[in-house]
Design a protein around this motif. Structure first.
Motif, PDB file in Angstrom:
ATOM      1  N   PHE A   1      12.393   0.948   2.911  1.00  0.00           N
ATOM      2  CA  PHE A   1      13.400   2.031   2.430  1.00  0.00           C
ATOM      3  C   PHE A   1      14.015   1.309   1.150  1.00  0.00           C
ATOM      4  O   PHE A   1      14.448   2.150   0.058  1.00  0.00           O
ATOM      5  N   ALA A   2      14.357   0.019   1.055  1.00  0.00           N
ATOM      6  CA  ALA A   2      15.053  -0.569  -0.132  1.00  0.00           C
ATOM      7  C   ALA A   2      13.964  -0.534  -1.249  1.00  0.00           C
ATOM      8  O   ALA A   2      14.758  -0.209  -2.524  1.00  0.00           O
ATOM      9  N   GLN A   3      12.734  -0.539  -1.109  1.00  0.00           N
ATOM     10  CA  GLN A   3      11.795  -0.297  -2.253  1.00  0.00           C
ATOM     11  C   GLN A   3      12.012   1.184  -2.846  1.00  0.00           C
ATOM     12  O   GLN A   3      11.832   1.578  -3.994  1.00  0.00           O
ATOM     13  N   LEU A   4      11.843   2.260  -1.861  1.00  0.00           N
ATOM     14  CA  LEU A   4      12.005   3.630  -2.078  1.00  0.00           C
ATOM     15  C   LEU A   4      13.421   3.856  -2.891  1.00  0.00           C
ATOM     16  O   LEU A   4      13.620   4.831  -3.506  1.00  0.00           O
TER      17      LEU A   4
ATOM     18  N   ILE B   1       8.088   9.771  -2.068  1.00  0.00           N
ATOM     19  CA  ILE B   1       9.255   9.017  -1.116  1.00  0.00           C
ATOM     20  C   ILE B   1       9.036   9.712   0.228  1.00  0.00           C
ATOM     21  O   ILE B   1       9.013   8.958   1.178  1.00  0.00           O
ATOM     22  N   GLY B   2       8.801  11.062   0.365  1.00  0.00           N
ATOM     23  CA  GLY B   2       8.764  11.708   1.682  1.00  0.00           C
ATOM     24  C   GLY B   2       7.427  11.218   2.214  1.00  0.00           C
ATOM     25  O   GLY B   2       7.384  11.114   3.585  1.00  0.00           O
ATOM     26  N   LEU B   3       6.320  11.096   1.399  1.00  0.00           N
ATOM     27  CA  LEU B   3       5.012  10.594   2.198  1.00  0.00           C
ATOM     28  C   LEU B   3       5.172   9.230   2.518  1.00  0.00           C
ATOM     29  O   LEU B   3       4.876   8.861   3.821  1.00  0.00           O
ATOM     30  N   SER B   4       5.791   8.439   1.869  1.00  0.00           N
ATOM     31  CA  SER B   4       6.136   6.967   2.415  1.00  0.00           C
ATOM     32  C   SER B   4       7.146   6.947   3.646  1.00  0.00           C
ATOM     33  O   SER B   4       6.580   6.233   4.578  1.00  0.00           O
ATOM     34  N   VAL B   5       8.066   7.933   3.679  1.00  0.00           N
ATOM     35  CA  VAL B   5       8.730   7.698   4.792  1.00  0.00           C
ATOM     36  C   VAL B   5       8.082   8.061   6.332  1.00  0.00           C
ATOM     37  O   VAL B   5       8.172   7.524   7.348  1.00  0.00           O
ATOM     38  N   VAL B   6       7.185   9.262   5.904  1.00  0.00           N
ATOM     39  CA  VAL B   6       6.418   9.807   7.212  1.00  0.00           C
ATOM     40  C   VAL B   6       5.573   8.732   7.544  1.00  0.00           C
ATOM     41  O   VAL B   6       5.319   8.415   8.977  1.00  0.00           O
ATOM     42  N   LEU B   7       4.843   8.035   6.745  1.00  0.00           N
ATOM     43  CA  LEU B   7       3.791   7.024   7.243  1.00  0.00           C
ATOM     44  C   LEU B   7       4.430   5.945   7.645  1.00  0.00           C
ATOM     45  O   LEU B   7       3.891   5.352   8.671  1.00  0.00           O
ATOM     46  N   GLN B   8       5.681   5.552   7.209  1.00  0.00           N
ATOM     47  CA  GLN B   8       6.417   4.473   8.018  1.00  0.00           C
ATOM     48  C   GLN B   8       6.722   4.831   9.488  1.00  0.00           C
ATOM     49  O   GLN B   8       6.789   4.193  10.160  1.00  0.00           O
TER      50      GLN B   8
ATOM     51  N   LEU C   1       0.742  -1.131  -0.063  1.00  0.00           N
ATOM     52  CA  LEU C   1       0.063  -0.098  -0.049  1.00  0.00           C
ATOM     53  C   LEU C   1       0.988   1.202   0.206  1.00  0.00           C
ATOM     54  O   LEU C   1       0.777   2.210  -0.722  1.00  0.00           O
ATOM     55  N   LEU C   2       2.026   0.996   0.743  1.00  0.00           N
ATOM     56  CA  LEU C   2       2.956   2.106   0.994  1.00  0.00           C
ATOM     57  C   LEU C   2       3.651   2.652  -0.239  1.00  0.00           C
ATOM     58  O   LEU C   2       3.666   3.868  -0.816  1.00  0.00           O
ATOM     59  N   THR C   3       4.358   1.890  -0.870  1.00  0.00           N
ATOM     60  CA  THR C   3       5.240   1.960  -1.898  1.00  0.00           C
ATOM     61  C   THR C   3       4.708   1.504  -3.319  1.00  0.00           C
ATOM     62  O   THR C   3       5.575   1.790  -4.242  1.00  0.00           O
ATOM     63  N   ASP C   4       3.501   0.866  -3.499  1.00  0.00           N
ATOM     64  CA  ASP C   4       3.130   0.749  -4.875  1.00  0.00           C
ATOM     65  C   ASP C   4       2.455   1.895  -5.625  1.00  0.00           C
ATOM     66  O   ASP C   4       2.868   2.276  -6.522  1.00  0.00           O
TER      67      ASP C   4
END
Length: 996
Positions: free
Chosen positions: A909-912, A939-946, A818-821
């Motif tokens: 992070f590997a996927q980012l 990428i920034g949004l994914s980091v924040v959600l993680q 959901l986060l990285t796709d």
């Protein structure tokens, strides 16, 4: 005009008076009588116009048309009702993968219930709530919301394109011919029909000139039907109603006007339409390949899951219900890890957004999957006029028997003067011959020049070549000299005849009739036996003919398009009394166009005009760019070979000494000769529309992907047969637009090349996010698979426990997808084009979207991703290959939570980092690193959600995570960076091999 549309007595032969309210109450019945019950073919055209309360000379007013549109509704066939939004949302769950996840939810829930039931009295009994089941359901709902929003965005884009490609028609309103959307046509509108138009509604003919309509779509009649406005005496079948035109049929020849008697479902087509029939959108080739890839992945994962389960059953055995449930959850985890859930929706959105960008640059692609074909074009076959040139036809030279003059001014502004080539004053005898020549061109003409809304602007209606003659006549005031002529009959121009003739009545000469004709000089000259020179008419000699033809050749070499003008007085005021004219038993002329041999005989030659249409300045650069991209440009025109060769050489299509091949020469070739010629020749002149089809088929036989432009109705077969049919948005007929896959809103060749560039960029971006999504998901599969197989070595499995221990939970894998796709993949779909996008040869349609090289990238990155994830987990577990200093004081369960959090975060992070690496197969990720702001935002949004998942307590419980210390973040980022580093090393070797 009052509110009544139809006078109830208008269709009756009796006159009677009734009260106003009675008339009002019978309005609907009268409408039904005309529009449904009465056959308009049996009613006089004037009576139909009276019944529909419209003046055929001016048409409806805008206000009345609006009122009728509200009353009768849009002119369109009924379609299946739109799918409600709630159904569209539920459709997001209609997927085998979702069913699998729901099964996982049920299994998790059953496991939680069993754990609670088997718990000893007073014990905690495991988790307070079934967090796994709750999280999976919540993620499924979020996924459905994202999918719904993505599909809505794509649907919005497609609807916007539909509006841009909506068919339009010419109607007479407020005394002016206007082009409106076909859906806005109402009963009573006056249709203005011309060659190539699609008839937009059912109508009763008011006037026709050589009108022939193809009605095969309605009646099955393969031969176009001749139409004439005379009232029928008895009711006849649809195919024999010669005074009616029907919705959906197409004009193949001539012109006409008709009053609309039926729209939408009240047309003949509407009556036979199957309202319940619905067709599903065909899956695009990309979607088909993605479905194929998903099936391969699914099968592979199922095989892996079965192998793992069998291995576990043999080596360890299933000792409890929990072992079985854990094993099933492992299988579900593998399936969740393998398939990118949002792939189809992302693909559709990226295509739709790309097509919208094309539309903003005047290239309207009607079907999303045509983007693929655009990027593969190897030959572009283009018309000359308006596409390679400005389509601002200007009469510059006028050659008459007594001499030659130049006309100043350019474009469509009627401002300029007649001057001699040497700058001296024009002698009176030459000036008179010039006026006679321009007068003939003005009358044998369907073009119209209107002053625009802003002062000094001019609006062109009709063929630009014809309008140039109108402009020339206004410059010299020939229009004033011939304003007393009124046109009464027409033999229209066709590509086969290459000429047009009209019969006009002279109001100042007892209504005497005169034939005026224009056409290709060599063709028109063959119908002339006299010449107008020095104010008198004499016999046309062979010397005259040779001089005229020599002038044609000279002007053609100078890139002028030439048109000859001629006339013939008929010395009668009646069409029926023209010598040789054939009439029927009632003295009427069946069809004037069928008697062209009589009317166009013994013409008197006036002179010819030289019309220039300068090449577009931007086209030469576009042709050069196409050549650099391995795309050959072919020019096809009906102009003189010398004119064609001159324009083509100026644009860089051929060398200065290049030659053009003519239609006659094509006809003389057999298939092998034709294929050899089309492989070498890039300019074709004096060709008929059927030659275009021959050229397209020949090029396709040689393995080319062909784009073909067209505007006329006879271009439609070639446009349809081409791999990329391109219709002209301004000058193109509706029939051609319907046959095309792409429409040029500006009729500009440069737009085709720009669309090809955009198509290549879109295809590159699709490959980018496919490489990213699939390599990331393969990395998840390898992580789960190797994590289970090597669980003991890595310290993942507690030696004191039994059953299956998975490295990552199903909820964590779902969160990663959901986060990285969605966000990064969509951002990659709008990645800026690389500089070399037009430096490559065209892609073959047989080439796979995911080729061997990409599969190599996918598997390589997947292995690296799994390796760094499992190494990171091992470093936080005792008993593994590595031992972190922090694990000795923890129990195994606490260690496992921290290790899973590490592996979970490293994989994110590997996927980012993989998103940055996947932007190119060969080019370093550091080239243009910050060119895509959307990707960095994703990428920034994914980091924040993680960070939320790791540091928010209730999310820790839901996702099985724990807060990480600062040093752990350095480990996560450092290990994840190895994915980008490994990709860069691989690219270096690939670039070195490519150079060799």
């Amino acid at each position: 005009m009052d509110d009544r549309i139809i006078d109830p007595s208008a269709l009756s032969n009796e006159s009677h008076v009734e009260p106003e309210d009675a008339q009002e109450s019978r309005e609907v019945k009268a409408q039904e009588a005309l529009l449904h019950d009465v056959d308009p073919s049996l009613v006089d055209a004037d009576r139909v116009a009276t019944a529909l309360d419209v003046d055929p000379r001016t048409g409806l007013s805008a206000a009345e048309a609006k009122r009728r549109l509200e009353k009768f509704g849009p002119n369109e066939l009924a379609s299946a009702p739109p799918v409600p939004k709630w159904k569209k949302f539920l459709q997001q769950f209609q997927d085998p993968l979702v069913y699998l996840l729901l099964a996982a939810t049920a299994i998790s829930l059953v496991a939680w219930i069993i754990e609670k039931v088997n718990a000893a009295p007073g014990a905690e009994g495991g988790e307070v709530l079934p967090f796994d089941a709750i999280v999976i359901v919540l993620i499924l709902i979020v996924n459905a919301i994202l999918g719904y929003m993505q599909e809505a965005k794509a649907e919005e884009a497609v609807n916007a394109l539909s509006e841009m490609t909506a068919p339009t028609s010419n109607v007479l309103r407020d005394g002016r011919v206007e082009r409106i959307n076909t859906t806005d046509i109402v009963p009573g509108d006056i249709l203005v029909l011309g060659e190539g138009d699609t008839v937009p509604a059912d109508g009763r003919l008011l006037a026709a000139a050589s009108l022939r309509i193809a009605e095969a779509s309605l009646t099955g009649e393969s031969v176009p039907v001749s139409k004439r406005p005379a009232t029928l005496e008895t009711a006849k079948a649809l195919g024999d109603r010669a005074n009616m035109v029907f919705n959906g049929t197409s004009v193949t020849q001539g012109t006409g006007r008709a009053i609309v008697t039926g729209t939408g479902m009240n047309t003949q087509v509407g009556k036979i339409a199957d309202l319940l029939q619905s067709t599903d959108d065909e899956a695009t080739p990309l979607q088909k390949e993605m479905n194929h890839v998903s099936k391969i992945l699914g099968i592979a994962v199922c095989i892996i899951a079965v192998v793992v389960l069998l291995a576990l059953a043999i080596l360890e055995g299933f000792h409890s219900v929990h072992d079985v449930i854990d094993s099933l959850l492992l299988a579900v985890s593998l399936a969740v890890a393998a398939v990118p859930e949002g792939l189809a929706a992302i693909l559709t959105v990226v295509l739709a957004l790309g097509v919208q960008r094309m539309a903003a640059h005047h290239a309207i692609v009607k079907k999303l999957h045509s983007v693929e074909t655009l990027g593969s074009a190897s030959v572009i076959c283009s018309d000359k006029t308006g596409t390679l040139t400005r389509n601002e036809m200007t009469v510059e030279r006028i050659v008459v028997p007594s001499g030659e003059v130049e006309l100043t001014g350019s474009g469509y502004a009627p401002e300029g003067d007649m001057v001699s080539l040497d700058g001296a004053a024009v002698p009176e005898d030459i000036a008179n011959e010039v006026l006679a020549t321009l007068g003939a061109g003005l009358l044998a003409n369907d073009g119209e020049l209107r002053e625009g809304d802003k002062p000094g602007t001019w609006e062109v209606v009709g063929d630009p070549t014809e309008v140039s003659l109108v402009v020339a006549a206004r410059k010299t005031h020939a229009d004033k000299k011939y304003e007393h002529f009124q046109r009464v009959a027409e033999i229209p121009f066709t590509s086969e005849r290459k000429r047009m003739s009209v019969i006009a009545r002279n109001a100042t000469d007892a209504g005497k009739l005169t034939v005026f004709a224009k056409g290709a000089p060599d063709v028109l000259l063959s119908y002339c036996d006299r010449i107008y020179v020095n104010g008198a008419v004499r016999k046309l000699t062979e010397g005259d003919r040779q001089d005229i033809l020599a002038t044609v050749e000279r002007l053609s070499r100078e890139a002028y398009r030439t048109l000859g003008e001629a006339y013939r007085p008929l010395d009668t005021d009646s069409l029926a009394q023209i010598p040789g004219i054939r009439t029927n038993s009632t003295g009427e002329i069946p069809d004037i166009s069928e008697q062209a041999d009589v009317i166009e005989a013994h013409l008197i030659w006036n002179g010819m005009v030289g019309i220039i249409d300068p090449p577009r300045t931007e086209v030469r650069d576009a042709v050069s760019e196409a050549h650099r991209a391995g795309i050959r440009t072919v020019m096809i025109t009906g102009d003189h070979p010398l004119t064609a060769a001159r324009i083509a050489s100026d644009l860089g299509i051929i060398a200065k000494d290049g030659k053009a091949l003519t239609g006659d020469e094509l006809d003389a070739m057999d298939e092998p000769q034709l294929d050899k010629a089309t492989s070498e020749v890039s300019v074709y002149a004096r060709v008929a529309p059927e030659h275009k089809l021959k050229i397209v088929e020949s090029l396709q036989r040689q393995g080319n992907i062909v784009a073909m432009t067209g505007d006329g109705v006879n271009d439609a077969p070639a446009v349809k047969a081409a791999d990329i049919g391109v219709a002209m948005g301004i000058t193109g007929t509706e029939v051609t637009k319907q046959s095309a896959k792409m429409i040029l809103a500006d009729d500009n060749f440069s737009t085709i090349v720009a669309a090809v560039r955009e198509g290549r960029g879109i295809f590159d971006n699709i490959r980018k996010f496919l490489r990213y999504l699939l390599s990331s998901n393969v990395g998840e599969v390898f992580t789960v698979f190797f994590g289970v197989v090597f669980a003991g070595w890595l310290g993942i499995k507690n030696p004191a426990s039994v059953g299956v221990t998975v490295p990552l939970l199903a909820t964590q894998l779902l969160w990663i997808n959901l986060l990285t796709d969605a966000a990064p993949a969509l951002a990659m779909g709008v990645d800026p084009m690389t500089e070399d996008v037009m430096d490559r040869k065209p892609r073959k349609l047989t080439d796979r979207v995911i080729d061997g090289a990409m599969w190599g990238d996918i598997v390589y990155i997947g292995i690296i991703m799994a390796a760094v994830t499992l190494i990171g987990m091992d470093m936080h577990l005792s008993g593994g290959l590595f031992t972190d200093r922090s694990v000795s004081a923890m129990g195994h369960d606490a260690q496992m939570v921290e290790a899973r959090t590490m592996g979970f975060t490293i994989l994110v992070f590997a996927q980012l980092f993989n998103a940055l690496a996947s932007r190119s197969h060969l080019q370093s990720a550091f080239v243009g690193l910050f060119s895509n702001k959307w990707l960095w935002g994703a990428i920034g949004l994914s980091v924040v959600l993680q960070l939320f998942v790791i540091y928010v307590p209730f999310l820790n419980t839901a996702f099985g995570t724990t807060p990480l210390p600062p040093m752990a973040w350095l480990e996560c980022i450092g290990l994840a960076f190895f994915v980008l580093l490994a990709s860069e090393i691989r690219k270096i070797f690939l670039r070195m091999r490519a150079k060799k």
